[in-house]
Design an enzyme around this catalytic site. Structure first.
Site, mmCIF file in Angstrom:
data_model
loop_
_atom_site.group_PDB
_atom_site.id
_atom_site.type_symbol
_atom_site.label_atom_id
_atom_site.label_comp_id
_atom_site.label_asym_id
_atom_site.label_seq_id
_atom_site.Cartn_x
_atom_site.Cartn_y
_atom_site.Cartn_z
ATOM 1 N N CYS A 48 -0.831 34.718 8.800
ATOM 2 C CA CYS A 48 -0.510 35.459 10.020
ATOM 3 C C CYS A 48 -0.453 34.579 11.240
ATOM 4 O O CYS A 48 -1.354 34.601 12.082
ATOM 5 C CB CYS A 48 -1.520 36.576 10.208
ATOM 6 S SG CYS A 48 -1.285 37.837 8.977
ATOM 7 N N ARG A 65 3.662 7.519 -0.119
ATOM 8 C CA ARG A 65 4.796 8.435 -0.215
ATOM 9 C C ARG A 65 5.850 7.988 -1.224
ATOM 10 O O ARG A 65 6.315 8.788 -2.043
ATOM 11 C CB ARG A 65 5.435 8.541 1.176
ATOM 12 C CG ARG A 65 6.445 9.646 1.339
ATOM 13 C CD ARG A 65 7.125 9.585 2.715
ATOM 14 N NE ARG A 65 6.217 9.287 3.799
ATOM 15 C CZ ARG A 65 5.553 10.201 4.495
ATOM 16 N NH1 ARG A 65 5.732 11.481 4.255
ATOM 17 N NH2 ARG A 65 4.741 9.847 5.466
ATOM 18 N N GLU A 116 0.822 -1.215 0.000
ATOM 19 C CA GLU A 116 0.000 0.000 0.000
ATOM 20 C C GLU A 116 0.855 1.264 0.000
ATOM 21 O O GLU A 116 0.722 2.119 0.872
ATOM 22 C CB GLU A 116 -0.900 0.017 1.244
ATOM 23 C CG GLU A 116 -1.766 -1.216 1.413
ATOM 24 C CD GLU A 116 -2.693 -1.129 2.619
ATOM 25 O OE1 GLU A 116 -3.748 -1.751 2.570
ATOM 26 O OE2 GLU A 116 -2.357 -0.432 3.595
ATOM 27 N N ARG A 167 3.050 20.188 6.097
ATOM 28 C CA ARG A 167 3.868 19.191 6.801
ATOM 29 C C ARG A 167 4.943 19.805 7.708
ATOM 30 O O ARG A 167 5.122 19.340 8.847
ATOM 31 C CB ARG A 167 4.500 18.195 5.819
ATOM 32 C CG ARG A 167 3.460 17.396 5.010
ATOM 33 C CD ARG A 167 4.080 16.316 4.152
ATOM 34 N NE ARG A 167 4.607 15.235 4.949
ATOM 35 C CZ ARG A 167 5.863 15.061 5.235
ATOM 36 N NH1 ARG A 167 6.783 15.880 4.723
ATOM 37 N NH2 ARG A 167 6.258 14.086 5.998
ATOM 38 N N TYR A 211 4.173 18.777 11.463
ATOM 39 C CA TYR A 211 5.009 17.691 12.003
ATOM 40 C C TYR A 211 6.455 18.125 12.252
ATOM 41 O O TYR A 211 7.267 17.290 12.627
ATOM 42 C CB TYR A 211 5.080 16.520 11.016
ATOM 43 C CG TYR A 211 3.775 16.012 10.477
ATOM 44 C CD1 TYR A 211 2.794 15.510 11.326
ATOM 45 C CD2 TYR A 211 3.541 15.989 9.109
ATOM 46 C CE1 TYR A 211 1.608 15.005 10.813
ATOM 47 C CE2 TYR A 211 2.361 15.479 8.585
ATOM 48 C CZ TYR A 211 1.393 14.992 9.447
ATOM 49 O OH TYR A 211 0.237 14.486 8.925
HETATM 50 N N1 LLP Z 1 -1.625 1.977 4.408
HETATM 51 C C1 LLP Z 1 -2.124 2.426 5.571
HETATM 52 C C2 LLP Z 1 -3.010 1.563 6.360
HETATM 53 C C3 LLP Z 1 -1.787 3.718 6.019
HETATM 54 O O1 LLP Z 1 -2.262 4.145 7.178
HETATM 55 C C4 LLP Z 1 -0.933 4.535 5.243
HETATM 56 C C5 LLP Z 1 -0.571 5.872 5.668
HETATM 57 C C6 LLP Z 1 -0.447 4.017 4.020
HETATM 58 C C7 LLP Z 1 -0.805 2.733 3.644
HETATM 59 C C8 LLP Z 1 0.489 4.796 3.137
HETATM 60 O O2 LLP Z 1 1.713 5.011 3.783
HETATM 61 P P1 LLP Z 1 2.975 5.644 3.008
HETATM 62 O O3 LLP Z 1 3.472 4.618 2.029
HETATM 63 O O4 LLP Z 1 2.512 6.894 2.333
HETATM 64 O O5 LLP Z 1 3.943 5.937 4.100
HETATM 65 N N2 LLP Z 1 0.374 12.779 6.711
HETATM 66 C C9 LLP Z 1 1.586 12.090 7.085
HETATM 67 C C10 LLP Z 1 1.588 10.651 6.658
HETATM 68 C C11 LLP Z 1 0.455 9.851 7.238
HETATM 69 C C12 LLP Z 1 0.481 8.417 6.775
HETATM 70 C C13 LLP Z 1 -0.678 7.696 7.294
HETATM 71 N N3 LLP Z 1 -0.840 6.351 6.819
HETATM 72 C C14 LLP Z 1 2.759 12.830 6.487
HETATM 73 O O6 LLP Z 1 2.540 13.875 5.871
HETATM 74 O O7 LLP Z 1 3.916 12.430 6.654
#
Ligand code: LLP
Length: 398
Positions: free
Chosen positions: A326, A258, A255, A294, A298
């Site tokens: 602002c 990023r 899945e 971001r 974070y």
């Molecule tokens: N699968 C599940 C169950 C997830 O919760 C997530 C992301 C993914 C796949 C995808 O993960 P990736 O390959 O993108 O790491 N907003 C945060 C990231 C939150 C990710 C949440 N879950 C950021 O900007 O770093």
């Protein structure tokens, strides 16, 4: 090969296009600029890594939900991982095969579950109440739902196995799911998790369930710091679990969000001005935490560069790069060493393809920016910028 690179004379390019030229073509600033070819290359890295395995690459739509990008990924053979009914609707509109879609989340609401059940997508079961809602959704939809059990080290899956035996008409348990976290830069933990997961799968199979799918989630990190550090690639990730998956004759679901989309995009801004308050230097740009949150949210680091060579006498200093919103949380970067840019020149925030536009807001009534991609050497708009008129429409007829 990476889509964004600096020429020896100091101009930033996206594929063959000078970012400065894209700024001239764009309807306004700031905007997001993607490389369509980089999206293909990133997908291809996963596809190649998975050769010889039965698999679904489920792109995590939450990372970036641009319809044109979804259509492109779908055309490459990608599946989709969804966390809301609207993400599912959009994925269907983009053409994704429901049989290659997975509905995830800890708080899936009944209405969305019914849609997912009707469409025949895989559903990951997260908890007891989630399980109950999925059974209800299956009844409402009149369809048997394929479910994967989310394995969480703190939860004993036996409750679920007992429950599912009593709902043979509503649910078919087809696999097990886990997600380890995000920005993972060592693949060992994927192997450790896969070992645990196949143990669970062996145990569940011994109770008479015909599990076919192992879903190891997303989470592969990227080189946000641009240090050139060698990070694990999709091939490294898949190779750590390949033998296990084959030994149990499983389909592998992954899945990625990023690692498929983050590095395909820059957030392009114009420098409004440069100022010094006491000892701190600021580059003030037209983009902000509204379009890219971001760093504020974070404390995330995203690399920042100028798009064109600065004047020869430009002084190199340490700057905070801030937007016009602002509040003190409005920054895109802190303590960045850069040549003093000229007013009106371009500045990019790198690796802005994932969790940037999809997390953008209209705070301060900074309307969401337009998006473009470079496609075969041309700059093509793939989403209109939101306008003030769009906003006013929410009040029509009230
Ligand atoms: N699968 C599940 C169950 C997830 O919760 C997530 C992301 C993914 C796949 C995808 O993960 P990736 O390959 O993108 O790491 N907003 C945060 C990231 C939150 C990710 C949440 N879950 C950021 O900007 O770093």
């Amino acid at each position: 090969r990476h889509c964004f690179s600096k020429s020896s004379d100091g101009f930033l390019y996206c594929e063959g296009v000078r970012v400065e030229d894209a700024m001239e073509l764009a309807e306004r600033s700031p905007f997001y600029l993607y490389s369509k070819a980089q999206i293909s290359r990133n997908f291809e890295a996963y596809r190649q890594a998975l050769e010889g395995l039965r698999s679904i690459i489920g792109y995590a739509v939450k990372a970036n939900n641009n319809l044109k990008i979804l259509e492109h990924l779908c055309g490459l053979g990608c599946g989709a991982v969804l966390v809301s009914g609207n993400e599912l609707r959009l994925a269907l509109k983009a053409g994704f095969d429901p049989e290659r879609c997975i509905f995830n989340g800890n708080g899936k609401i009944l209405e969305d579950l019914v849609l997912a059940a009707k469409e025949g997508v895989f559903i990951n079961v997260d908890s007891e109440f989630d399980y109950e809602n999925i059974v209800t959704a299956a009844r409402v939809a009149g369809r048997k739902v394929k479910v994967l059990l989310r394995i969480n080290p703190d939860v004993d899956p036996q409750w679920f196995l007992d429950a599912i035996k009593s709902h043979p008409n509503e649910l078919k348990l087809v696999g097990a799911h886990c997600h380890l976290g995000s920005t993972i830069t060592k693949v060992d933990i994927f192997r450790d998790a896969a070992v645990l997961m196949v143990n669970y799968i062996d145990e569940i199979r011994s109770q008479g369930f015909e599990l076919e799918y192992l879903n190891i989630g997303g989470g592969l990190g990227i080189d946000y710091h641009h240090t050139g550090a060698v990070l694990p690639a999709p091939m490294d990730l898949i190779n750590t679990v390949r033998e296990l998956v084959l030994s149990r004759n499983l389909n592998l679901i992954i899945e990625p969000g990023r690692s498929l989309i983050a590095n395909t995009c820059c957030f392009v801004n114009r420098v409004t001005g440069v100022k010094t308050n006491g000892t701190k230097n600021f580059i003030v740009i037209d983009g902000s935490m509204a379009e890219l949150i971001r760093p504020s949210l974070y404390g995330a680091y995203q690399h920042i560069e100028l798009v064109s060579p600065p004047p020869q006498d430009a002084e190199v200093s340490t700057f905070d790069i801030v937007g016009p919103v602002c509040e003190s949380a409005d920054f895109l970067g802190k303590d960045r060493v850069l040549p003093t840019p000229e007013k009106g020149s371009g500045l990019v925030v790198h690796d802005a393809g994932a969790y940037c536009m999809s997390m953008a807001s209209t705070y301060n009534l900074k309307m969401r920016p337009p998006e473009y991609w470079v496609d075969n050497g041309s700059v093509v708009k793939i989403r209109h910028g939101e306008t003030f008129e769009d906003y006013l429409r929410f009040f029509d007829g009230l």
